[in-house]
Each structure stands twice: as structure tokens, then as C-alpha cells.
Motif scaffolding. Sequence first.
Motif, short mmCIF file in Angstrom:
data_model
loop_
_atom_site.label_atom_id
_atom_site.label_comp_id
_atom_site.label_asym_id
_atom_site.label_seq_id
_atom_site.Cartn_x
_atom_site.Cartn_y
_atom_site.Cartn_z
N UNK A 169 0.82 -1.22 0.00
CA UNK A 169 0.00 0.00 0.00
C UNK A 169 0.84 1.26 0.00
N UNK A 170 2.15 1.14 -0.11
CA UNK A 170 2.98 2.31 0.19
C UNK A 170 3.22 3.24 -1.00
N UNK A 171 3.14 2.71 -2.18
CA UNK A 171 3.29 3.57 -3.37
C UNK A 171 4.47 4.53 -3.26
N UNK A 172 5.64 4.00 -2.97
CA UNK A 172 6.85 4.79 -3.10
C UNK A 172 6.87 5.24 -4.57
N UNK A 173 7.23 6.49 -4.83
CA UNK A 173 6.94 7.06 -6.16
C UNK A 173 7.73 6.43 -7.31
N UNK A 174 8.82 5.71 -6.99
CA UNK A 174 9.64 5.08 -8.03
C UNK A 174 9.20 3.66 -8.34
N UNK A 175 8.30 3.09 -7.53
CA UNK A 175 8.17 1.64 -7.46
C UNK A 175 6.95 1.08 -8.19
N UNK A 176 7.16 0.02 -8.93
CA UNK A 176 6.10 -0.62 -9.73
C UNK A 176 5.35 -1.69 -8.92
N UNK A 177 5.96 -2.12 -7.80
CA UNK A 177 5.42 -3.29 -7.09
C UNK A 177 3.93 -3.17 -6.73
N UNK A 178 3.47 -2.03 -6.19
CA UNK A 178 2.04 -1.97 -5.84
C UNK A 178 1.12 -2.18 -7.05
N UNK A 179 1.62 -1.87 -8.24
CA UNK A 179 0.79 -2.00 -9.44
C UNK A 179 0.75 -3.45 -9.95
N UNK A 180 1.77 -4.22 -9.63
CA UNK A 180 1.79 -5.60 -10.13
C UNK A 180 1.50 -6.63 -9.04
N UNK A 181 1.48 -6.19 -7.79
CA UNK A 181 1.18 -7.12 -6.69
C UNK A 181 -0.09 -6.74 -5.94
N UNK A 182 -0.72 -5.63 -6.32
CA UNK A 182 -2.00 -5.25 -5.72
C UNK A 182 -1.86 -4.69 -4.31
N UNK A 183 -3.03 -4.46 -3.67
CA UNK A 183 -3.04 -3.88 -2.33
C UNK A 183 -2.62 -4.92 -1.28
N UNK A 184 -2.17 -4.39 -0.16
CA UNK A 184 -1.69 -5.26 0.92
C UNK A 184 -2.83 -6.08 1.53
N UNK A 185 -2.58 -7.37 1.63
CA UNK A 185 -3.54 -8.26 2.31
C UNK A 185 -2.78 -9.15 3.28
N UNK A 186 -3.30 -9.25 4.50
CA UNK A 186 -2.63 -10.07 5.51
C UNK A 186 -3.33 -11.41 5.66
N UNK A 187 -2.57 -12.42 5.99
CA UNK A 187 -3.18 -13.72 6.36
C UNK A 187 -3.50 -13.66 7.85
N UNK A 188 -4.40 -14.51 8.28
CA UNK A 188 -4.71 -14.48 9.71
C UNK A 188 -3.54 -15.07 10.50
N UNK A 189 -3.46 -14.60 11.74
CA UNK A 189 -2.41 -15.08 12.63
C UNK A 189 -2.48 -16.61 12.78
N UNK A 190 -3.70 -17.14 12.87
CA UNK A 190 -3.88 -18.59 13.04
C UNK A 190 -3.28 -19.37 11.87
N UNK A 191 -3.55 -18.85 10.65
CA UNK A 191 -3.04 -19.54 9.46
C UNK A 191 -1.52 -19.52 9.44
N UNK A 192 -0.94 -18.38 9.80
CA UNK A 192 0.51 -18.24 9.78
C UNK A 192 1.14 -19.21 10.77
N UNK A 193 0.58 -19.24 11.98
CA UNK A 193 1.15 -20.10 13.02
C UNK A 193 1.00 -21.57 12.63
N UNK A 194 -0.15 -21.91 12.04
CA UNK A 194 -0.35 -23.31 11.64
C UNK A 194 0.69 -23.72 10.58
N UNK A 195 0.94 -22.82 9.64
CA UNK A 195 1.92 -23.16 8.61
C UNK A 195 3.33 -23.27 9.22
N UNK A 196 3.66 -22.32 10.11
CA UNK A 196 4.97 -22.38 10.75
C UNK A 196 5.13 -23.68 11.52
N UNK A 197 4.08 -24.08 12.22
CA UNK A 197 4.14 -25.31 13.02
C UNK A 197 4.35 -26.54 12.12
#
Length: 453
Positions: A169-197
Motif C-alpha cells: 500500500x505504500x506507493x513509493x513514487x519510483x516503485x512498480x510493485x504496488x501495481x503488479x502485486x496489488x493492495x496489501x492483504x494479511x493472512x490471519x495469525x492462526x493460518x501463519x502459526x499453523x503453517x509455521x508449526x
Amino acid sequence: MISQTPSFGDLTFHVQTFGCQMNKHDSERVVGMLENLGARDVGTIEEADIVVFMTCCVREAADIRLIGQVNTMKNVKLRPNSPLSKRIIAVGGCIGQRDGEKLFDELPHLSVVFGTNNLASLPGLISDVLDGCGHRAETIDESKLFPSDLPSTREHSWAAWLPITIGCNNFCTYCIVPYVRGREKSRTLEEIVAEAQRYVDAGVKEITLIGQNVNSYGRDLYGEPRFAEVLKAVDATGIERLRFATSHPKDLTDEVIGMFGSLRSLMPALHLPAQSGSNAILEAMHRNYTVERYHELIDKLRDACPGIALSTDIIVGFPGETEADFEDTYRLVDEVGYSQVFTFIYSKREGTPAASMPDDTPREVIQERFDRLVDLVQQRAYLANQAELGATIPVLVEGASKRDAALLTGKSPKNQTVHAPLPEAVSLSDIVGTIAPVKIDEARTWYLKGHFV
Ligand code: SAH
Ligand code: SF4
Ligand code: F3S
């Protein structure tokens, strides 16, 4: 193009990856999906019936390289017993997302184009081509599915990339990433921990949490960033080594800083991209911090974890950069004393705000500034490594060195590359993926060398 439709089980494939950790992770999913369907991963383009390019467009050089590579593929013959009459070439990743169908005009022998949100569609797109469709493209703007929900074949059994956010979501003015990776989306904490485990249970030694800006993790889900909680929860799974990338200075909290040196598994190394040491340029870049604030963060990090290895990214030649701006950047790099600095010459990316900023600094001037900075970076990296001479450090062994098969290579807690000869009476397969102590006898700019003790 083929008399009888071959199935994935008859086919070989090769995935070539460019760009950042996001692409590396996505590639592991591509390999996982194709293997799940029965296709065989081979090491070279020559042997592969299907070649997948996972592309990056963060700088112009990457674009040019891809076009060149795909063009030269025209001359690479299929393996003798391939069931295909024509190799299937697929382009995914950030160039696929940005250009979509347009790529077929430029590269007519391409068969498939897929975007950053379309990993799961790749097998279907390839099947369509096998069934006789000339070529197929799919790029959508958003996906409900996190790439981690797809099957995966990890590059190394002992290390895992774990995406906690996608997009930016940061749209640093030089950077293409937000345009090719879309807006920031987080995974739930539960999902992250389950995968780490799951990784810990499978014997993984090191997890790297990834996102374009991990510090803002959770803002979309919980209304406030909860990255510190992720760190604590993943540490509690029992993982031996924990790292994360990338960290935006504007969102680095005291709580996260405090975890360096106190959280058992968190390694003493942080990549904190500064981009510039000039407040005028930082503002034009839309970075939302000042150089004074950046220094404050560095001081706090070193208080929390003396000896922490700091690395950064610097862009030289941003539109309007003056000699005084550059000197500010040079001074920042000099004062911080980074272990590693990734230096980039500004590359104009169509569609970003900086692309329409007046930019009249001559190429030679930018190149000269860049070379001056690289000199300093190398001196500092050399000094940082000298400090390790004589020390014994735990090294996560990755395998034989690419240059010298008699040497093993691995990573220190500070993420330095460490080489050491395979001890007598130890087999390669026994030591790879383990953490073993190495006494350092030699310190160079880009690596340390020693012996197992
Ligand atoms: N999300 C990460 C990584 C972004 S891309 C972050 O914010 O740090 C990695 C690096 O590429 C950036 O940190 C930046 O230094 C560099 N970069 C991005 N766009 C660029 C451009 N147009 N020209 C030159 N370097 C660029
Ligand atoms: Fe690009 Fe800035 Fe986002 Fe990093 S934080 S991906 S540099 S826009
Ligand atoms: Fe490159 Fe895409 Fe990563 S543009 S840096 S591969 S997000």
C-alpha cells in the motif's frame, strides 16, 4: 501441434526465477503444482518440455533480460523423446501481471501468460495449450487464495519462506510493485502459526516471514499492525531461526525492535531499506520518514541488540538528486556502517509518479556517484566481516559451494556467507541442513571462511 494430447505425467519442466523473495516463494508453488500433476522437474531448459519464467519488472534491466531469454529459446531444441512438437513457454510473475496478453505480440512463440494472482490457473492454462489452444493468458487483479494454500516443493528442506502479507500500500513514487502485486492483504495469525508449526514439525530450521512491508502486517485485518505478535507466535512454535523481509522504516515499532536480542529465535540481522539519506529525496520518494528518524531507529536497534547486522537498499540517481543529496546518502551509509548495501541506479518505471518527474542528471554523473558509493559499501562490508575473525559461529549448512565442490557453504546468524571444508568422516548428506559451529580463519568482503569445530 501434437497428434495425441500428452498428460502432465509425460512431461518435464523447468522454472526459472527472477526478482524478490515473493517470486521465489511463488516458484516453489509452481513447482509443487506441476509435480503434483506428475510432471518431472529437470535442471535445464534444454531438457524441459515446459519452461516457466517467474519474472520481475522492478528495474528496466530485468525486463530486457526476460525478452532476450525468451527470444533465445526459439533456438533451443526440444529433448529427443519429448511428446511435444513445440516447447511450452510460460511467463508468470510481475511482467506477466503487468503486460498480460500484450506479451504475445512481442513474443509470438510464448504459449502461456499468467499474473501474480493466477498461480493456481497455470496447470489449466497449460492443459488448454496441450489441447490445441494456440496460447492462453490470465491476469486478474485480486485473488482470494494465498499462494501458500497451493501445493509446494521447497527449494531447501530445511528453510521456508512464509508469506504473511501480499501486495503493498505504500506507493513509493519510483516503485512498480504496488501495481503488479496489488493492495496489501494479511493472512490471519492462526493460518501463519499453523503453517509455521507444520514446517517445524517437518524439520525446517529457518523460517523467513515475507511481505513487501511486514511491519504493517494485520492493519487490514485487525485495524492496527500486529507484526510483533506474529514474531512471538512463530517463535513459540520452536523454530530455530527466524528472519523477516522486508521492513519499512516508517512502520518499525519499538516493540518489534525490542525483540532483537530478546526473542530466542530471531536472528541478529535486519534489512532496513533507507533508499536515500536526503530528506528532500525521501519526501519526493514518498517514504514517510526523515533521515533523523532513520538514525533513531538504528540507535534503538543497536541498543536492543549490540552487533546486529544491518543491511539496506539505496537508490542512486532518483529524479532531481543533486550532488548535495547524494552526499547526504553517502554520509548515511558511512555513519551506519552496514554489513551489506544493495545499491541500485534509479530506473524509470512507466506508470509510477516518479516517471513524470523532471530528471536531467547526466548518466555519467549518476554512474560516478554510484561507483563512489559501491566503493564505500565494499570497505564497510569488509570491515564488518573482519570483526568475526577468530570467532566460532553456528552455521546453517546449505550444501557444497558452487565454485568449489570441496567446500561447504552456509549462513551465519547475521546472514553472512560462510565456507568451510567438509570434515573428514562426515558425509555431505549428514551435514546439509544442520547447524554446526565454524571457527572463522579468514574474512573477505563477501564471505567468511573457517573450519568446523
Ligand atoms: N518492499 C521492499 C522491496 C521493494 S523492491 C521494500 O520496500 O524494501 C527492492 C528494492 O528495489 C527497493 O528497496 C528499491 O531500493 C529498489 N527499487 C525499486 N524500484 C526501483 C526503481 N524504479 N529503480 C531502482 N531501484 C528500485
Ligand atoms: Fe515498493 Fe515502497 Fe512498496 Fe517497497 S514499500 S514494494 S519500495 S512501494
Ligand atoms: Fe520484482 Fe515483482 Fe518482486 S517486480 S521485486 S518480483 S514483487
